[in-house]
Design a protein around this motif. Structure first.
Motif, short mmCIF file in Angstrom:
data_model
loop_
_atom_site.label_atom_id
_atom_site.label_comp_id
_atom_site.label_asym_id
_atom_site.label_seq_id
_atom_site.Cartn_x
_atom_site.Cartn_y
_atom_site.Cartn_z
N TRP A 155 -9.28 -8.36 -6.75
CA TRP A 155 -10.00 -9.44 -5.88
C TRP A 155 -11.37 -9.27 -6.07
CZ3 TRP A 155 -7.67 -13.62 -5.18
CH2 TRP A 155 -6.15 -13.86 -5.45
N VAL A 211 -5.65 -7.77 2.14
CA VAL A 211 -7.03 -8.28 1.32
C VAL A 211 -7.37 -9.70 2.03
CG1 VAL A 211 -7.94 -9.31 -0.73
CG2 VAL A 211 -6.65 -7.18 -0.71
N SER A 234 0.60 -1.34 -0.05
CA SER A 234 -0.06 0.10 0.17
C SER A 234 0.94 1.30 -0.02
CB SER A 234 -0.80 -0.04 1.22
OG SER A 234 -1.38 1.23 1.54
N LEU A 269 -13.37 -5.59 3.59
CA LEU A 269 -12.86 -5.09 2.27
C LEU A 269 -13.28 -3.70 2.06
CD1 LEU A 269 -12.73 -8.11 -0.05
CD2 LEU A 269 -10.57 -6.98 1.06
N LEU A 286 -7.29 -4.27 -4.65
CA LEU A 286 -8.83 -4.53 -4.18
C LEU A 286 -9.75 -4.94 -5.27
CD1 LEU A 286 -9.42 -2.24 -1.28
CD2 LEU A 286 -9.47 -4.49 -1.23
N SER A 322 -8.96 3.49 0.88
CA SER A 322 -7.98 3.65 0.06
C SER A 322 -8.19 4.64 -1.18
CB SER A 322 -7.43 2.21 -0.39
OG SER A 322 -7.29 1.39 0.38
N PHE A 358 -11.43 -0.27 1.03
CA PHE A 358 -11.73 -0.01 -0.38
C PHE A 358 -12.03 1.74 -0.22
CE2 PHE A 358 -14.28 1.26 -3.99
CZ PHE A 358 -13.59 1.03 -4.95
#
Lengths: 319, 303
Positions: free
Chosen positions: A293, A96, A85, A271, A290, A278, A275
């Motif tokens: 996935w 993740v 990151s 997640l 992300l 981020s 998300f």
């Protein structure tokens, strides 16, 4: 069928690649990057020194031309390395994997509750078509579809605290270690998600059941003297489930979207929360990891649903 | 005075024609309300909220941005029908003004998004072959994102703003419409009259606009009306996360965002009423959409 699955998986590759590329382009097309956000803070209260910015950009590899950044990211992904990151410096893949079970659990619990409540409602609605139970149940379904899931979450928290002196548990407890505390926490976002899922399941079940009830084999079943409930549950229900199950991939997609908001409402470290955080700081390495996935998960669910479809309806075969 | 111009002579006729069309529309609307009471109620609610959005000043009792620090977090009362927020602003007036955001976003994004989707779907379905393959691949990629996640990513890049919400939702809903419209086009394309049109030498454009488009219109309107409610919910979620319409402009989702949760613990009305506003509008849109589907979708007729 193995060949079919293999072909579907091969076809998924360009889709996943396209989706991550799209996100890369979208994030990088406008000015403002994670480096200036790190130095300035998200609300812009810090002081931005051009020299520091340059050093940091170099450190994060943001000074390289865009295509170099893109292909270096892509090259690493092919070898299974999703990078670290830009914001926290943590390993994207580890992060993740750590949060994935939480989000999946919420999504699947939501869909499960949705089916448990929605199916009987849909069946009753179809059986009592255009009578008052049908009107009331359909009204309920349309009403719940109109309520934002995050608002339900908000109301649970606000009314719970005000009238029941109850606060939703904070922090996260893994399912395998403390199942009770885990469920006690995740059940609220799951129920909020289910408020839409049940309505969709009920509506779809109703209309699909009505369609099936017009079929000849239903008339045959009645003609040979079977009781109404046997006709409904043994002959009509199984066939009317096919379109309902197909919609499961849609519920899954909306659930993933819904958890982004609900995980923030209930401060669940899934997640969705990651998300959202981020995306706010333009941490594109994390966002792309992300998206990779999320999209992959979605494609797998789609494939699974298609296979289920074939199992429910033996007339469909995959070659 | 000079002699009357052509336009002036033609005007009464044009007025008469517009009058006839309006009369016909009114008659159909009344029939719709009588046959589909729930859809009728929904239609009336939508029209009422559209009226609020057009002339919020008429409906509002206060200035939505006017902070009154002597009346902070007061519950519903005669002066402030739905109470006041943490800055002493009148909740009712803020909700009335917030309808403007909801209506602009939903109609704006859906009008643009579904029109792009309609054209893309018809072109893709009509031409088939590589045009279709290329477009469907692109659409597949866009549909691989859950709607809210795509919208969030776009808003994070664009930054908050009313116009940006409209653009983001356009991008989200265009491929969804295109998928449905392609299916509808494929069905219509198989009809005999399309072959007949081609046989007498009609151009691609003529076949698409004169033959395909009118016949997929019902499906289009059903999709568009269903997506209106979805667009409102997405906008509310974006604004709730602080990535939608920026303050101080009142938007329903944004009234629930930030520290609204803590404020609502002592003053629940600040969270209850904006949420109810969303529910009412989305419910109304969905009720209209459902009724339209019943009326227009011949496959479902009589259910």
């Amino acid at each position: 069928m193995a060949a079919y699955v293999a072909r579907r998986l091969l076809l998924a590759i360009p889709t996943i690649w396209g989706a991550t590329t799209l996100v890369f382009l979208v994030i990088n097309v406008l000015p403002g990057d994670v480096a200036s956000l790190i130095l300035q803070g998200t609300s812009g209260e810090g002081i931005l020194m051009p020299y520091n910015l340059e050093v940091l950009r170099k450190e994060l590899g943001l000074d390289r031309p865009m295509y170099v950044q893109y292909f270096s990211w892509l090259g690493h992904v092919v070898t299974g390395n999703f990078g670290t990151s830009l914001w926290t410096g943590r390993d994207v893949f580890k992060e993740v994997i750590m949060r994935l079970p939480i989000t999946l659990q919420i999504a699947f619990m939501g869909i499960f509750f949705g089916f448990v409540v929605g199916l009987p409602i849909g069946i009753i609605s179809a059986i009592k078509q255009d009578k008052w139970p049908d009107y009331i149940l359909r009204g309920f379904a349309i009403l719940f579809l109109a309520i934002p899931t995050f608002w339900i979450g908000l109301m649970v928290i606000v009314l719970g605290a005000r009238y029941f002196h109850w606060n939703p548990p904070i922090g996260y407890y893994p399912l395998w270690e403390e199942p009770l505390r885990n469920v006690k926490q995740l059940i609220w976002p799951a129920l909020a998600l289910a408020s839409h899922d049940f309505a969709r399941v009920a509506r779809m079940t109703r209309s699909s059941m009505l369609e099936v009830l017009k079929e000849d084999y239903v008339r045959t079943a009645r003609a040979k003297g079977l009781g109404e409930w046997v006709v409904f549950l043994r002959h009509a229900l199984r066939n009317s489930l096919i379109p309902v199950v197909t919609l499961m991939s849609v519920y899954f997609a909306t659930s993933l979207g819904g958890t982004v908001v609900l995980e923030n409402v209930f401060s669940v470290p899934g997640l969705g929360q990651l998300f959202y955080q981020s995306v706010r700081v333009k941490d594109f390495v994390m966002v792309q990891g992300l998206i990779f996935w999320l999209v992959t998960m979605f494609i797998f669910v789609n494939l699974f649903v298609d296979l289920l479809y074939g199992w429910l309806d033996p007339r469909i075969s995959y070659k | 005075m000079m002699g009357r111009s052509v336009q002036e002579v033609a005007r009464p006729q044009a007025v008469a024609r517009v009058g006839r069309v309006l009369g016909e529309l009114l008659k159909q609307t009344l029939t719709f309300i009588r046959r589909k009471p729930l859809g009728g109620v929904g239609l009336i609610v939508v029209l009422l909220i559209v009226a609020m959005a057009v002339v919020p000043g008429v409906f509002a009792t206060h200035d939505p941005l006017d902070a009154d620090f002597d009346a902070v977090l007061k519950g519903p009362r005669s002066v402030h029908w739905l109470g006041t927020d943490n800055l002493g602003r009148d909740m009712y007036s803020r909700i009335v003004w917030g309808s403007r955001v909801a209506i602009i976003v939903s109609f704006g994004a859906i009008a643009v998004g579904t029109t792009i989707g309609l054209v893309a779907g018809v072109v893709s379905g009509y031409f088939g072959r590589w045009v279709d393959v290329a477009m469907q691949r692109l659409i597949e990629i866009m549909l691989a994102f859950p709607a809210l996640i795509l919208a969030l990513a776009l808003m994070a890049v664009f930054g908050a703003g009313l116009d940006k919400v409209v653009i983001a939702l356009t991008v989200v809903y265009a491929p969804r419409t295109a998928r449905v419209m392609r299916g509808a086009t494929l069905q219509v394309k198989a009809m005999m009259y399309v072959d007949a049109a081609r046989a007498i030498g009609a151009s691609h454009a003529r076949i698409m606009f004169r033959h395909l488009l009118p016949n997929v219109m019902a499906s289009y309107l059903i999709v568009a009306s269903t997506l209106l409610g979805a667009a409102i919910l997405t906008e509310a979620s974006l604004s709730f996360l602080g990535l939608g319409v920026p303050p101080p402009a009142p938007s329903w989702g944004q009234m629930l965002s930030g520290n609204a949760q803590e404020i609502a613990l002592t003053a629940p009305w600040t969270a209850i009423f904006p949420g109810l506003a969303i529910v009412v509008l989305v419910f109304a849109f969905n009720a209209v959409g459902d009724a339209l589907r019943d009326v227009w979708d011949p496959k479902l007729r009589g259910r």
